[in-house]
Design a protein around this motif. Sequence first.
Motif, mmCIF file in Angstrom:
data_model
loop_
_atom_site.group_PDB
_atom_site.id
_atom_site.type_symbol
_atom_site.label_atom_id
_atom_site.label_comp_id
_atom_site.label_asym_id
_atom_site.label_seq_id
_atom_site.Cartn_x
_atom_site.Cartn_y
_atom_site.Cartn_z
ATOM 1 N N ASP A 217 0.839 -1.188 0.000
ATOM 2 C CA ASP A 217 0.000 0.000 0.000
ATOM 3 C C ASP A 217 0.880 1.246 0.000
ATOM 4 O OD1 ASP A 217 -2.024 1.778 0.161
ATOM 5 O OD2 ASP A 217 -2.517 1.407 2.266
ATOM 6 N N ARG A 218 0.771 2.029 -1.062
ATOM 7 C CA ARG A 218 1.524 3.269 -1.163
ATOM 8 C C ARG A 218 0.647 4.475 -0.885
ATOM 9 N NH1 ARG A 218 6.312 4.223 -0.637
ATOM 10 N NH2 ARG A 218 6.520 5.703 -2.365
ATOM 11 N N GLY A 219 -0.531 4.248 -0.286
ATOM 12 C CA GLY A 219 -1.392 5.362 0.061
ATOM 13 C C GLY A 219 -0.892 6.069 1.313
ATOM 14 N N ILE A 220 -1.213 7.358 1.425
ATOM 15 C CA ILE A 220 -0.806 8.163 2.576
ATOM 16 C C ILE A 220 -1.841 7.999 3.675
ATOM 17 C CG2 ILE A 220 -0.257 10.480 3.365
ATOM 18 C CD1 ILE A 220 0.499 11.190 0.524
ATOM 19 N N GLN A 221 -1.377 7.702 4.873
ATOM 20 C CA GLN A 221 -2.296 7.417 5.977
ATOM 21 C C GLN A 221 -2.154 8.392 7.140
ATOM 22 O OE1 GLN A 221 -1.594 3.349 7.040
ATOM 23 N NE2 GLN A 221 -2.318 2.539 5.092
ATOM 24 N N THR A 222 -0.996 8.982 7.334
ATOM 25 C CA THR A 222 -0.775 9.863 8.481
ATOM 26 C C THR A 222 -0.140 11.160 8.021
ATOM 27 O OG1 THR A 222 1.430 8.937 8.921
ATOM 28 C CG2 THR A 222 -0.451 7.867 9.989
ATOM 29 N N SER A 223 -0.244 12.179 8.882
ATOM 30 C CA SER A 223 0.361 13.479 8.566
ATOM 31 C C SER A 223 1.886 13.390 8.565
ATOM 32 C CB SER A 223 -0.099 14.519 9.585
ATOM 33 O OG SER A 223 0.241 14.094 10.912
ATOM 34 N N VAL A 237 -5.913 17.222 9.000
ATOM 35 C CA VAL A 237 -6.375 15.850 8.767
ATOM 36 C C VAL A 237 -7.885 15.859 8.959
ATOM 37 C CG1 VAL A 237 -6.251 13.450 9.501
ATOM 38 C CG2 VAL A 237 -4.193 14.871 9.564
ATOM 39 N N ILE A 238 -8.608 15.649 7.874
ATOM 40 C CA ILE A 238 -10.066 15.765 7.884
ATOM 41 C C ILE A 238 -10.685 14.382 8.044
ATOM 42 C CG2 ILE A 238 -12.086 16.621 6.654
ATOM 43 C CD1 ILE A 238 -10.136 18.801 7.331
ATOM 44 N N PRO A 239 -11.543 14.186 9.037
ATOM 45 C CA PRO A 239 -12.213 12.878 9.174
ATOM 46 C C PRO A 239 -13.315 12.722 8.131
ATOM 47 C CG PRO A 239 -13.027 14.377 10.836
ATOM 48 C CD PRO A 239 -11.934 15.117 10.115
ATOM 49 N N ARG A 240 -13.713 11.491 7.922
ATOM 50 C CA ARG A 240 -14.821 11.218 7.009
ATOM 51 C C ARG A 240 -16.139 11.547 7.704
ATOM 52 N NH1 ARG A 240 -15.239 7.846 2.597
ATOM 53 N NH2 ARG A 240 -13.171 6.993 3.052
ATOM 54 N N VAL A 241 -16.994 12.280 6.991
ATOM 55 C CA VAL A 241 -18.306 12.645 7.515
ATOM 56 C C VAL A 241 -19.360 12.085 6.582
ATOM 57 C CG1 VAL A 241 -19.859 14.526 8.123
ATOM 58 C CG2 VAL A 241 -17.422 14.732 8.589
ATOM 59 N N ARG A 242 -20.275 11.293 7.123
ATOM 60 C CA ARG A 242 -21.327 10.701 6.310
ATOM 61 C C ARG A 242 -22.438 11.705 6.066
ATOM 62 N NH1 ARG A 242 -20.192 6.968 10.289
ATOM 63 N NH2 ARG A 242 -22.057 7.612 11.423
ATOM 64 N N VAL A 458 -5.655 15.233 -0.522
ATOM 65 C CA VAL A 458 -5.265 13.842 -0.770
ATOM 66 C C VAL A 458 -6.162 12.946 0.073
ATOM 67 C CG1 VAL A 458 -3.426 12.124 -0.587
ATOM 68 C CG2 VAL A 458 -2.880 14.479 -1.270
ATOM 69 N N GLU A 459 -6.784 11.966 -0.560
ATOM 70 C CA GLU A 459 -7.625 11.026 0.191
ATOM 71 C C GLU A 459 -6.748 9.993 0.882
ATOM 72 O OE1 GLU A 459 -11.607 8.249 -0.281
ATOM 73 O OE2 GLU A 459 -10.652 9.102 -2.054
ATOM 74 N N ALA A 460 -6.929 9.860 2.178
ATOM 75 C CA ALA A 460 -6.098 8.966 2.981
ATOM 76 C C ALA A 460 -6.304 7.515 2.574
ATOM 77 C CB ALA A 460 -6.420 9.137 4.465
ATOM 78 N N SER A 461 -5.186 6.774 2.549
ATOM 79 C CA SER A 461 -5.165 5.320 2.297
ATOM 80 C C SER A 461 -5.678 4.944 0.918
ATOM 81 C CB SER A 461 -5.992 4.574 3.362
ATOM 82 O OG SER A 461 -5.507 4.852 4.650
ATOM 83 N N ARG A 462 -5.839 5.905 0.021
ATOM 84 C CA ARG A 462 -6.354 5.593 -1.317
ATOM 85 C C ARG A 462 -5.449 6.130 -2.415
ATOM 86 N NH1 ARG A 462 -9.782 8.487 -4.835
ATOM 87 N NH2 ARG A 462 -10.800 7.165 -6.394
ATOM 88 N N THR A 463 -5.105 7.392 -2.347
ATOM 89 C CA THR A 463 -4.297 8.003 -3.396
ATOM 90 C C THR A 463 -2.842 7.595 -3.246
ATOM 91 O OG1 THR A 463 -5.809 9.884 -3.362
ATOM 92 C CG2 THR A 463 -3.739 10.153 -4.560
ATOM 93 N N LEU A 485 -5.135 16.002 4.362
ATOM 94 C CA LEU A 485 -5.377 14.562 4.308
ATOM 95 C C LEU A 485 -6.850 14.322 4.631
ATOM 96 C CD1 LEU A 485 -3.713 12.013 3.774
ATOM 97 C CD2 LEU A 485 -3.421 11.776 6.234
ATOM 98 N N ASN A 486 -7.599 13.923 3.618
ATOM 99 C CA ASN A 486 -9.049 13.805 3.749
ATOM 100 C C ASN A 486 -9.474 12.356 3.987
ATOM 101 O OD1 ASN A 486 -11.653 14.831 3.783
ATOM 102 N ND2 ASN A 486 -11.972 14.512 1.602
ATOM 103 N N HIS A 487 -10.661 12.210 4.590
ATOM 104 C CA HIS A 487 -11.255 10.881 4.859
ATOM 105 C C HIS A 487 -10.336 10.021 5.727
ATOM 106 C CE1 HIS A 487 -13.847 11.216 0.950
ATOM 107 N NE2 HIS A 487 -14.236 12.048 1.907
ATOM 108 N N ALA A 488 -9.700 10.641 6.707
ATOM 109 C CA ALA A 488 -8.815 9.908 7.618
ATOM 110 C C ALA A 488 -9.622 9.448 8.817
ATOM 111 C CB ALA A 488 -7.643 10.791 8.057
ATOM 112 N N GLY A 489 -10.264 8.271 8.715
ATOM 113 C CA GLY A 489 -11.102 7.768 9.779
ATOM 114 C C GLY A 489 -12.500 8.340 9.696
ATOM 115 N N ASN A 490 -13.339 7.997 10.664
ATOM 116 C CA ASN A 490 -14.733 8.435 10.695
ATOM 117 C C ASN A 490 -14.949 9.421 11.831
ATOM 118 O OD1 ASN A 490 -15.454 6.753 8.553
ATOM 119 N ND2 ASN A 490 -15.753 5.021 9.955
ATOM 120 N N SER A 491 -15.918 10.283 11.627
ATOM 121 C CA SER A 491 -16.275 11.236 12.675
ATOM 122 C C SER A 491 -17.791 11.377 12.712
ATOM 123 C CB SER A 491 -15.638 12.608 12.405
ATOM 124 O OG SER A 491 -16.043 13.547 13.366
#
Length: 503
Positions: A217-223, A237-242, A458-463, A485-491
């Motif tokens: 996995d070459r996606g970015i996960q942390t700051s 670091v922006i959490p994912r909001v449904r 940048v979408e976390a763990s994807r891009t 860093l967007n969509h880093a976990g849920n909120s």
Amino acid sequence: MAKDPEFAGRSLLHPIAGFVTRLLGWSKPETEYSLMRHAVEAFERKLSVKRAGATYIVDIGFEATDPDRAARILNTLAQTYISAPIDARYQFASPDQMWTKDRLAELSSKATAAQKILDDYRNAKRDDPDSVDAGAERALIAAADSSKAAYDSFRHVARQTEAVRQQSAPMFEASLVTRASPPLRASSPRAGIVLGMSMIGGTLLGIGLGMLRDLLDRGIQTSGQVWKELQIACIAVIPRVRSSDAKRAVLFANSTDRQNSTDRHERALSNSNSRSVERRESPIWPVMDAPQSRFSESLLEIKLAIDSMYRNGKRSQIIGITSTFPHEGKSTIAASLALLIAQTGAKAILLDCNFRHPSLSTLLAPAAEVGVLDVVSGAASLRGTTWIEPTTQLAFLPIGNTSRSTYRSGVPLSELLNKLSHTLRAAYEYVIVDLPPMAPCADVPTAMSALDSSIFVVEASRTNVDVVKRALEIIRYENVLGIVLNHAGNSSVWTHLVPKATA
């Protein structure tokens, strides 16, 4: 046994699979002989024979789904093994005994007949002495003696042969020590061992897959990974909001302050000739209704980074939001950031320049007929084109008629922003521009010169980090304020909602 499911061939157990393989020519039709061979092979696999230590005792075992059946099979095998050699010897000796018996009967009959002829001749001699022939009598005596001698000799040989056969044939070559009995518990599989091995194997497999995934996995996960891989700061670091959370937040805010919102909406319409933005279900509204949420706090960090960015002694006023690929959440961040800035009392405008996918125009101003292109061409004024969000007084400049594009109008994105920059700088303190993503749009790098600063989403763990690196190299890091860093976990914004006080 060939028809027993426990010993039958695979074609009998799986008739559909057997039919398909025969239809494709992968196997031949099963014959009675092949079915028997499959059954015998299955029987041999279930049978185990081993010697008990250094003794002459043989231990045999059999695996079956039914314990009683396994015991019956073992007892039958033992009994057959013991009795089969003895039966075979007697069956082999039976034809010889019958022939010997028949031969003795034949010789006995001949000896008896010869003796009777001799006795009849002697009786006739006593009645008529003149008819006696000495040569004939001697011949009859010799025949009687010869027949008797042959009978005696064959009987002696037969007795000796029977005695030798009886001495060489033992009564038992093997004996049964203990009979098989049904087991109290299954010999296999061992539930405890299987469960323990499965847990250990599953844990090791999970660790291995996790390590392999981290390597691949070459996606970015942390700051911290942002700075390490890209040598650029991660400003938020922006959490994912449904959307469902956002909808609940809107409903909660409306239930506590519905009348005040209506009053503000009417005042905005009376004080401005602009159109009014109506709320629709979207993840951009929690920044207003949940100011203490993690989502809102992260957007506040972006605003602070913008306020601290100075170029040639001037604060950043026109800020572009872009990303590498579509659907990384840049439009949501652009709209939420603009709402947050307007909520602080600053005069802000949100500009939709994503001509390929005008999601903000569709959300905030779906009925707009004029927009950015009309303002640039002089067909409409800025005041008559912008839409107003009544609660925060955020201005929004849509694309307008989405059937037109920057290419059909002949106005590149960079030229469009240059023509609007002077007017926007004079009218607003903050100009948030939703740019197209870089991957499908080659015009974004040239538009960077018209901006004071830009933010790369940048979408976390994807891009992929390599793709982001190449995109930043294309724009030469020009005016890039930092990475979001967007969509880093849920909120869950519902847990952070704070009712607003009534005005």
